[in-house]
Each structure stands twice: as structure tokens, then as C-alpha cells.
Design a protein around this motif. Sequence first.
Motif, PDB file in Angstrom:
ATOM      1  N   UNK A 419       9.239  -5.188  10.327  1.00 32.39           N
ATOM      2  CA  UNK A 419       9.460  -5.010   8.893  1.00 32.39           C
ATOM      3  C   UNK A 419       9.312  -6.315   8.126  1.00 32.39           C
ATOM      4  N   UNK A 420       9.750  -7.422   8.722  1.00 27.53           N
ATOM      5  CA  UNK A 420       9.557  -8.718   8.062  1.00 27.53           C
ATOM      6  C   UNK A 420       8.069  -8.988   7.854  1.00 27.53           C
ATOM      7  N   UNK A 421       7.270  -8.714   8.882  1.00 28.76           N
ATOM      8  CA  UNK A 421       5.827  -8.933   8.761  1.00 28.76           C
ATOM      9  C   UNK A 421       5.206  -7.966   7.757  1.00 28.76           C
ATOM     10  N   UNK A 422       5.715  -6.728   7.686  1.00 26.60           N
ATOM     11  CA  UNK A 422       5.186  -5.773   6.704  1.00 26.60           C
ATOM     12  C   UNK A 422       5.471  -6.245   5.288  1.00 26.60           C
ATOM     13  N   UNK A 423       6.685  -6.743   5.047  1.00 26.23           N
ATOM     14  CA  UNK A 423       7.030  -7.222   3.695  1.00 26.23           C
ATOM     15  C   UNK A 423       6.234  -8.473   3.330  1.00 26.23           C
ATOM     16  N   UNK A 424       5.818  -9.228   4.346  1.00 31.16           N
ATOM     17  CA  UNK A 424       5.057 -10.451   4.086  1.00 31.16           C
ATOM     18  C   UNK A 424       3.559 -10.205   3.987  1.00 31.16           C
ATOM     19  N   UNK A 425       3.093  -8.998   4.337  1.00 27.92           N
ATOM     20  CA  UNK A 425       1.651  -8.751   4.348  1.00 27.92           C
ATOM     21  C   UNK A 425       1.312  -7.430   3.651  1.00 27.92           C
ATOM     22  N   UNK A 426       1.554  -6.313   4.295  1.00 30.95           N
ATOM     23  CA  UNK A 426       1.165  -5.011   3.746  1.00 30.95           C
ATOM     24  C   UNK A 426       1.791  -4.753   2.381  1.00 30.95           C
ATOM     25  N   UNK A 427       3.067  -5.123   2.227  1.00 37.49           N
ATOM     26  CA  UNK A 427       3.806  -4.818   0.993  1.00 37.49           C
ATOM     27  C   UNK A 427       3.878  -6.012   0.050  1.00 37.49           C
ATOM     28  N   UNK A 428       3.101  -7.044   0.308  1.00 34.77           N
ATOM     29  CA  UNK A 428       3.140  -8.263  -0.506  1.00 34.77           C
ATOM     30  C   UNK A 428       1.924  -8.338  -1.427  1.00 34.77           C
ATOM     31  N   UNK A 429       1.934  -9.316  -2.310  1.00 39.83           N
ATOM     32  CA  UNK A 429       0.795  -9.550  -3.197  1.00 39.83           C
ATOM     33  C   UNK A 429      -0.467  -9.751  -2.371  1.00 39.83           C
ATOM     34  N   UNK A 430      -1.538  -9.105  -2.794  1.00 38.89           N
ATOM     35  CA  UNK A 430      -2.847  -9.128  -2.139  1.00 38.89           C
ATOM     36  C   UNK A 430      -2.880  -8.330  -0.837  1.00 38.89           C
ATOM     37  N   UNK A 431      -1.789  -7.663  -0.495  1.00 41.40           N
ATOM     38  CA  UNK A 431      -1.779  -6.807   0.678  1.00 41.40           C
ATOM     39  C   UNK A 431      -2.386  -5.448   0.368  1.00 41.40           C
ATOM     40  N   UNK A 432      -2.386  -4.564   1.361  1.00 47.77           N
ATOM     41  CA  UNK A 432      -3.016  -3.258   1.204  1.00 47.77           C
ATOM     42  C   UNK A 432      -2.352  -2.439   0.105  1.00 47.77           C
ATOM     43  N   UNK A 433      -1.033  -2.475   0.009  1.00 46.62           N
ATOM     44  CA  UNK A 433      -0.365  -1.694  -1.033  1.00 46.62           C
ATOM     45  C   UNK A 433      -0.687  -2.236  -2.421  1.00 46.62           C
ATOM     46  N   UNK A 434      -0.886  -3.516  -2.523  1.00 48.33           N
ATOM     47  CA  UNK A 434      -1.223  -4.124  -3.806  1.00 48.33           C
ATOM     48  C   UNK A 434      -2.653  -3.808  -4.203  1.00 48.33           C
TER      49      UNK A 434
END
Length: 634
Positions: A419-434
Motif C-alpha cells: 500500500x505504501x508503494x501504491x500511494x507513492x506510485x499508482x495513486x500519486x501525481x503522474x501515476x495511473x490514477x492521475x
Amino acid sequence: MSTSCHEFEVTVHTSPGPTSGTFSRLWLNLIGSHGETPPLSVSEGGCLLLPGSVCPVQVRVSAPLGCLLLVRLRLEARTGFPDLDWHCSRVEVRSLAVEDQRGGRGACPGDPDIQVFLCDRWLRTADGDIELRSGKLCLLMDETEEKVKQQRIRQLEHHQKLIRWREFVEGAPHCVDLNSLSELGPNLRYTFKSPAANLYYLRGFAGQAESWTSFSELETVFSFIGHQNNTAKFVQAHWEEDWYFGYQCLNGCNPLLLRQTSILPPNLSVTPDMLRPFLPDCSSLEQELQTGNIYLLDYEVLDNVPANVINGKQTYLSAPLCLLHLNQRGQLVPIAIQLQQTPGPHNPLFLPSDPGCDWLLAKIFVRSADFQCHQIASHYLRTHMLGELCCVSTLRQLPETHPLHQLLMPHIRTSLQINFQARASLLAADGVFDKAMGCGLEGLPVLLSRASDRISYQSLCVPDDLTERGVDKLPQSFYAQDALRVWDALHRFVFSWVSVYYSGDDEVQQDSELQHWISDLNAHGFNNHSGFPQCFRTKAEVSKFVTMIMFSCSALHAAVNFSQLDFALWMPNCPAYMLRPPPQVKGEVMEDDIMSFLPHVNLTCRVLTALMLLSQPAVNFVSLQVVSVNNYHT
């Protein structure tokens, strides 16, 4: 001055993994009920802590120790050598027959000749003193030695300093407070990664920020990336068919939203006459409602969630209402779709009798809405965030010798890193969700907070949830059937485990560590009206709650995570966003127009790349047999 002496043979076992050894020096103390030995260097005799090594050392004690309770270990970096972590398997202590002046052996009555102090963890020089204990798991009330009780308390105090709470999204369960992954330490990191997915045919599309020109173009790419995935090929062949739309509601990657309904939602602008052509000749809408043959998908949680701007273009979220009917062939088929919650002249009701492109596009909008809810609510919230919530509370409130700590941690240990890695990548700025999701980073907290507010304890407990939604008896509800089997097996095991350590309900109520644990979960978890137990009164309550956690973090996660690539590889079946708003009138959409609603080329490939990586099982993953759907539509 009279003295007694006693001698122990201590054997330190290093785990056999190729990187388990360390250059560091190991210091060891034996701690008894009456005293402890001075620190002794295990390395003095030239024994190195090599992978798989066994290091024996003799310990002679002149002062009485009493009952041997703990072994204290401390690593000290050796000058001139790298400071490497060490994975200790266990420490064995054998009492040698050295007589004292009274003719006794000087050991604690009832102690075995060899006591085993299990470790099975990484130790670091930065950890300082680490205390191991022998004996079985037990409750705090069953501890008879004050030193061991204090060791439990010290362990929890240490974890509470290291493992802290942080709010990720207001209204959602809290997460672990970390600034970097290294703060977790080696024992809470996820190391069992499988080989990376083959992304060869998705590379090279990153610069194509335009829509697909045709289904044929999309099929060409799919032929390369999906040719070895039989489920994805089946999806691509049948995704437009109504029976398969309904099948996915029951057995797709998000089988958690469909529910039986006996009344129509007041905001669904449908009349019995509209639906009469899609019901049995001898029946009516009222009869089908009362018989239990009408089902509903309601994406109200998406209503007015801000939509993302992707590739410089505004995207659009719908909040559909979809009515489905269980027909006489046992198929669940859609019979009405309204794409927004508020009825009105610009929010038409789509029916199977509408022009084919209108009806197909309405189903695509539903599938896109389902994709948002699947990723945020069914996947991230109900498995990942729940696992992290329970992991943090378990580390903070249940010591390692508590039986529920040992039962739960294999299922939730990896959630902190993931989850820490998800918040730092997938759910962060420039990530897939963004960059590639319809809800985006602006809509994410809104959707996550709403989904958290709507969740209930009942919805997380499989038998209650399936019965309440009315999908437990559907003949083609394979997810429900399998989920019940897995839940039942887990629950039997958990109840047996709980019964070993709690002889009665009164011991549940007296377990202060257990009660602190559930209080901590409630303080940092879901809202007060979610129905989560505020305390535990019975063994049955504990068993049900623990089963819920284990199911959510294992079987449910497998169902909603590992299947998502199968159903999304053919992109029109699960669009991550929609480039045009829901149609306000019917009869104006042609087949060529549908592509202009769907995601861009580059971000289709980016989403699929992310799903491929997320869907890779760990190397120790064991799959269940896949149920074939080939005969469902016949």
C-alpha cells in the motif's frame, strides 16, 4: 560463601537462505526468573554466522537463574565489514547436568532438557536488544512470570513507536505513517515477487494520445497481447452479449455490487409497460419483483464525483442504474439502463429494444462506472486498506506471542509495503490514477470517502453479504458458491484455533490485548454506523471477525485482483474513462462513433501495463481450478 553453578549448551541456528548470514558479531544473554547472564559473544570461538550455520557456545552460570524465560540477542557491526542484516532461525538451550551443593540441577522444575527459542526473522544492528521466548503461544492472563509479562509490554511499546497511524483520505481507514520504505525494516517488506509480465507488445504506444480509429485496430493489438489468455479471448468474443454482461456481474472481477430488489428505485424512470417485452409472457414486472427475479446495479456512489482531465481533454463519469432480470434459462440479463441518477428528459432510459449502438454504448458506460468502483472500493478499500488497517493494529496491540497475532500476520504482513508503494506510485501525481482513470486524483478522495462511509461489517462477511444481496442461491453465481466454501473452511479453522486459547466467552472478555485491538481498529477504521463490533464478548464474535479479515486479504483479494486483467484486456469491456458524456437522446450514435467515447491509445496501453503488473501472482501463489463458462449461454 556458598554458590551454585549451572551450565548450558546454547546453539544458534542461522536460516539457510543464501543471504541469511552476516559479518556482525552476536552477543547473547540468558534471562531467568531470578537473574540473567552477562552478555556472551557467540563469535568468540571463531564461529561465523554463515547461511545455514549452527554455532554452539557453552554458558556457565554461577548465580541462580531460576526458570529460563528469555534469550536476548544483539548484533554488533564488525569493524571493516559491511553491516548486513542477519536472519536467525532459532536458538536452542540445553541444560547440562552440573550439580549444585544441594545435589540439585539448578534448573526450573518441569523445563525440558532442550528449550527452543524461535526467531525466524531478520535482525539488524540498529534493532538493539531482541528478546526471544520459548514455550507456546498464550494470552496475557495465562502468563505466570512477571518478566515475560513485561517483555510483552516492551514489545508493544516498541512497535507503537515504530508503527504509527496516518490519515490518507478523510473519512477512509487510516494507513501506516511512513516516509520511506526502509522504515518498515526487513521483516515487513514484501520480497516474494514473481517475474515481470511480458509487456513487449504494449511498448511503443506511449506517444499516441489519440483515439483508436476502429475496433479492427484494437483487435490487432489484442491479438498480440491476449492470444495466450483464454478468458480474455472469451470476453472479447462475447462482451457485447447481454447474457455475458449479467454473467460478469456475478462472476467477473467485481462480483460485489449486484443485489436482488423487490421494489424499483424511485429515481429510475421505468414503467411496467416499458419492460413487458423483456419478461415472460405469463408474468409482469410486479410478479417478477415479488418472485425475486429482478436485480439491480446502482452506482450512486459515483454521482457528481469530479471527472478527470486526460491528455488535455475532459472525461465523463456516469452514475448508472441498471436493472437485470433472471430469465427462464437461468441467465441474468440487463433490461433497463439509466446512466445518471436524476431522471429527466436528457437522461433517457436505455432498453434492449433500442438501436444496437445505443444499447451497447449504455452497457459500456455501466462497465466503465464499474471499473471505477472495482478499483477503488472493491479492490483497494475492501482488501488493501482493510489489510493495512488490521496489520497496523495487530502490530501495535497484539504481541507476537498472542495467538491471533500469529494467525493473522501471514495474511496481512505484506499490506504495509504494497500500500505504501501504491500511494507513492499508482495513486500519486503522474501515476495511473492521475493520468488514465476517470475519477483521477480529484475524484479519488471523494469516491474513497463515500465508499468507506457506505461499507458495513455485514457486507464484509460472506454468508451475510450474499444472503442480503440475494445472490447466494443463483445457480450460475460461481463466485458466491466458491466464496461460501472458502469462508466455511476458514471459519472452521479459525473457530478451532480460537477455542484452543479461549476456554470460554469470559476469557474473551478478560483479554485486555484483544479488546485494545478491536478498539484501535474502530478508532482508525470505519465509521460508527458500519456495524463493526465495538468489543468482543464471545468466541463466536472473535472467530467471525478474524475469518472476515483472513477472507478479505486472501480469497477476496485473489478474486478481485488476479482476474482483473482477464476482463479488462479487451478494453471496451472495462474502459478506464469515457471521452464523451452519456448520450442525452437515443438514435444518434453509430458504430463508428463508439470509438470516440473510449480511452486513447496510449492510456489504454498504460492501464493494461499496470493491470498486467498487478495481476502477476507471487511465486508461492496456489490457484484454484477455474470454472468454465462456456456452457452458461447455451
